[in-house]
Design a protein around this motif. Structure first.
Motif, PDB file in Angstrom:
ATOM      1  N   MET A   1       0.826  -1.208   0.000  1.00  0.00           N
ATOM      2  CA  MET A   1       0.000   0.000   0.000  1.00  0.00           C
ATOM      3  C   MET A   1       0.860   1.257   0.000  1.00  0.00           C
ATOM      4  N   VAL A   2       1.946   1.255   0.748  1.00  0.00           N
ATOM      5  CA  VAL A   2       2.848   2.414   0.772  1.00  0.00           C
ATOM      6  C   VAL A   2       3.474   2.618  -0.603  1.00  0.00           C
ATOM      7  N   LEU A   3       3.876   1.545  -1.257  1.00  0.00           N
ATOM      8  CA  LEU A   3       4.455   1.665  -2.592  1.00  0.00           C
ATOM      9  C   LEU A   3       3.442   2.192  -3.607  1.00  0.00           C
ATOM     10  N   LEU A   4       2.207   1.731  -3.540  1.00  0.00           N
ATOM     11  CA  LEU A   4       1.173   2.237  -4.439  1.00  0.00           C
ATOM     12  C   LEU A   4       0.883   3.716  -4.184  1.00  0.00           C
ATOM     13  N   ALA A   5       0.822   4.116  -2.927  1.00  0.00           N
ATOM     14  CA  ALA A   5       0.579   5.524  -2.594  1.00  0.00           C
ATOM     15  C   ALA A   5       1.744   6.397  -3.058  1.00  0.00           C
ATOM     16  N   ALA A   6       2.970   5.910  -2.886  1.00  0.00           N
ATOM     17  CA  ALA A   6       4.141   6.664  -3.337  1.00  0.00           C
ATOM     18  C   ALA A   6       4.149   6.793  -4.855  1.00  0.00           C
ATOM     19  N   ASN A   7       3.735   5.746  -5.545  1.00  0.00           N
ATOM     20  CA  ASN A   7       3.668   5.793  -7.003  1.00  0.00           C
ATOM     21  C   ASN A   7       2.674   6.847  -7.465  1.00  0.00           C
ATOM     22  N   LEU A   8       1.516   6.918  -6.849  1.00  0.00           N
ATOM     23  CA  LEU A   8       0.519   7.916  -7.206  1.00  0.00           C
ATOM     24  C   LEU A   8       1.003   9.323  -6.879  1.00  0.00           C
ATOM     25  N   TYR A   9       1.603   9.485  -5.722  1.00  0.00           N
ATOM     26  CA  TYR A   9       2.037  10.809  -5.287  1.00  0.00           C
ATOM     27  C   TYR A   9       3.218  11.329  -6.106  1.00  0.00           C
ATOM     28  N   LEU A  10       4.152  10.469  -6.447  1.00  0.00           N
ATOM     29  CA  LEU A  10       5.370  10.902  -7.131  1.00  0.00           C
ATOM     30  C   LEU A  10       5.284  10.849  -8.652  1.00  0.00           C
ATOM     31  N   SER A  11       4.229  10.280  -9.215  1.00  0.00           N
ATOM     32  CA  SER A  11       4.137  10.180 -10.670  1.00  0.00           C
ATOM     33  C   SER A  11       3.842  11.538 -11.291  1.00  0.00           C
ATOM     34  N   LYS A  12       4.385  11.752 -12.474  1.00  0.00           N
ATOM     35  CA  LYS A  12       4.149  13.001 -13.204  1.00  0.00           C
ATOM     36  C   LYS A  12       2.768  12.941 -13.844  1.00  0.00           C
ATOM     37  N   PRO A  13       2.001  14.032 -13.756  1.00  0.00           N
ATOM     38  CA  PRO A  13       0.681  14.030 -14.392  1.00  0.00           C
ATOM     39  C   PRO A  13       0.790  14.148 -15.913  1.00  0.00           C
TER      40      PRO A  13
ATOM     41  N   LEU B   1      -7.738   8.249 -22.004  1.00  0.00           N
ATOM     42  CA  LEU B   1      -7.019   7.844 -20.792  1.00  0.00           C
ATOM     43  C   LEU B   1      -7.891   6.938 -19.928  1.00  0.00           C
ATOM     44  N   GLN B   2      -7.231   6.244 -19.006  1.00  0.00           N
ATOM     45  CA  GLN B   2      -7.940   5.321 -18.126  1.00  0.00           C
ATOM     46  C   GLN B   2      -8.401   6.030 -16.852  1.00  0.00           C
ATOM     47  N   ASP B   3      -9.298   5.356 -16.154  1.00  0.00           N
ATOM     48  CA  ASP B   3      -9.781   5.838 -14.872  1.00  0.00           C
ATOM     49  C   ASP B   3      -8.622   5.925 -13.874  1.00  0.00           C
ATOM     50  N   ASN B   4      -8.656   6.885 -12.986  1.00  0.00           N
ATOM     51  CA  ASN B   4      -7.688   7.089 -11.902  1.00  0.00           C
ATOM     52  C   ASN B   4      -6.296   7.485 -12.369  1.00  0.00           C
ATOM     53  N   GLN B   5      -6.145   7.974 -13.599  1.00  0.00           N
ATOM     54  CA  GLN B   5      -4.847   8.473 -14.024  1.00  0.00           C
ATOM     55  C   GLN B   5      -4.706   9.926 -13.592  1.00  0.00           C
ATOM     56  N   LYS B   6      -3.488  10.293 -13.258  1.00  0.00           N
ATOM     57  CA  LYS B   6      -3.202  11.642 -12.804  1.00  0.00           C
ATOM     58  C   LYS B   6      -2.998  12.539 -14.028  1.00  0.00           C
ATOM     59  N   VAL B   7      -3.722  13.658 -14.077  1.00  0.00           N
ATOM     60  CA  VAL B   7      -3.650  14.563 -15.217  1.00  0.00           C
ATOM     61  C   VAL B   7      -3.436  16.000 -14.756  1.00  0.00           C
ATOM     62  N   SER B   8      -2.920  16.790 -15.676  1.00  0.00           N
ATOM     63  CA  SER B   8      -2.726  18.214 -15.447  1.00  0.00           C
ATOM     64  C   SER B   8      -3.517  18.968 -16.512  1.00  0.00           C
TER      65      SER B   8
ATOM     66  N   ALA C   1      -4.626  22.998 -12.780  1.00  0.00           N
ATOM     67  CA  ALA C   1      -5.056  22.012 -11.795  1.00  0.00           C
ATOM     68  C   ALA C   1      -4.427  20.662 -12.082  1.00  0.00           C
ATOM     69  N   ILE C   2      -4.190  19.923 -11.005  1.00  0.00           N
ATOM     70  CA  ILE C   2      -3.753  18.537 -11.083  1.00  0.00           C
ATOM     71  C   ILE C   2      -4.866  17.715 -10.448  1.00  0.00           C
ATOM     72  N   GLY C   3      -5.259  16.654 -11.142  1.00  0.00           N
ATOM     73  CA  GLY C   3      -6.360  15.852 -10.632  1.00  0.00           C
ATOM     74  C   GLY C   3      -6.307  14.427 -11.124  1.00  0.00           C
ATOM     75  N   ILE C   4      -7.347  13.695 -10.774  1.00  0.00           N
ATOM     76  CA  ILE C   4      -7.474  12.284 -11.134  1.00  0.00           C
ATOM     77  C   ILE C   4      -8.762  12.103 -11.929  1.00  0.00           C
ATOM     78  N   ILE C   5      -8.674  11.343 -13.019  1.00  0.00           N
ATOM     79  CA  ILE C   5      -9.829  11.095 -13.874  1.00  0.00           C
ATOM     80  C   ILE C   5     -10.827  10.186 -13.160  1.00  0.00           C
ATOM     81  N   ASP C   6     -12.106  10.577 -13.239  1.00  0.00           N
ATOM     82  CA  ASP C   6     -13.183   9.784 -12.660  1.00  0.00           C
ATOM     83  C   ASP C   6     -14.279   9.641 -13.713  1.00  0.00           C
ATOM     84  N   THR C   7     -14.723   8.427 -13.969  1.00  0.00           N
ATOM     85  CA  THR C   7     -15.764   8.198 -14.976  1.00  0.00           C
ATOM     86  C   THR C   7     -16.994   7.549 -14.355  1.00  0.00           C
TER      87      THR C   7
END
Length: 105
Positions: free
Chosen positions: A13-25, A37-44, A86-92
């Protein structure tokens, strides 16, 4: 055995959270790019707010490039007619929108 399983689950869980937090949008500028794009991808996203709907605990922003942003930010000033980034996450869930994590104007 249970302690090992618990530790591995927590590390995962820590690795998954770090991946989401540190990934470039991924930068997007139109609804067409968003649909690819897919659901839950980080976008700018960036653009000018042309419409703003304020609810009791949240608000919906429509940008000039026809992107819909959802924000849990009831204490902000009105953002209508302002340029934002804005930086956000895709939700469908019901319709495609972006849940805002961070916003600048």
């Amino acid at each position: 055995m249970r302690k090992v399983a618990l530790m591995l689950a927590l590390i995962g869980m820590v690795l998954l959270a770090a991946n989401l937090y540190l990934s470039k949008p991924i930068e997007i500028s139109s609804q067409n790019q968003l649909s690819k794009l897919q659901d839950n991808q980080k976008v700018s996203v960036s653009g000018k707010v042309i419409d703003e709907n304020i609810y009791s605990n949240s608000r919906t922003l429509i940008l000039d490039n026809n992107l819909t942003l959802y924000c849990n930010c009831k204490n902000l000033q009105t953002l209508k007619e302002k340029n934002i980034q804005a930086i956000g996450i895709i939700d469908t869930f019901q319709k495609t929108k972006i849940n805002i994590l961070k916003i600048k104007w």
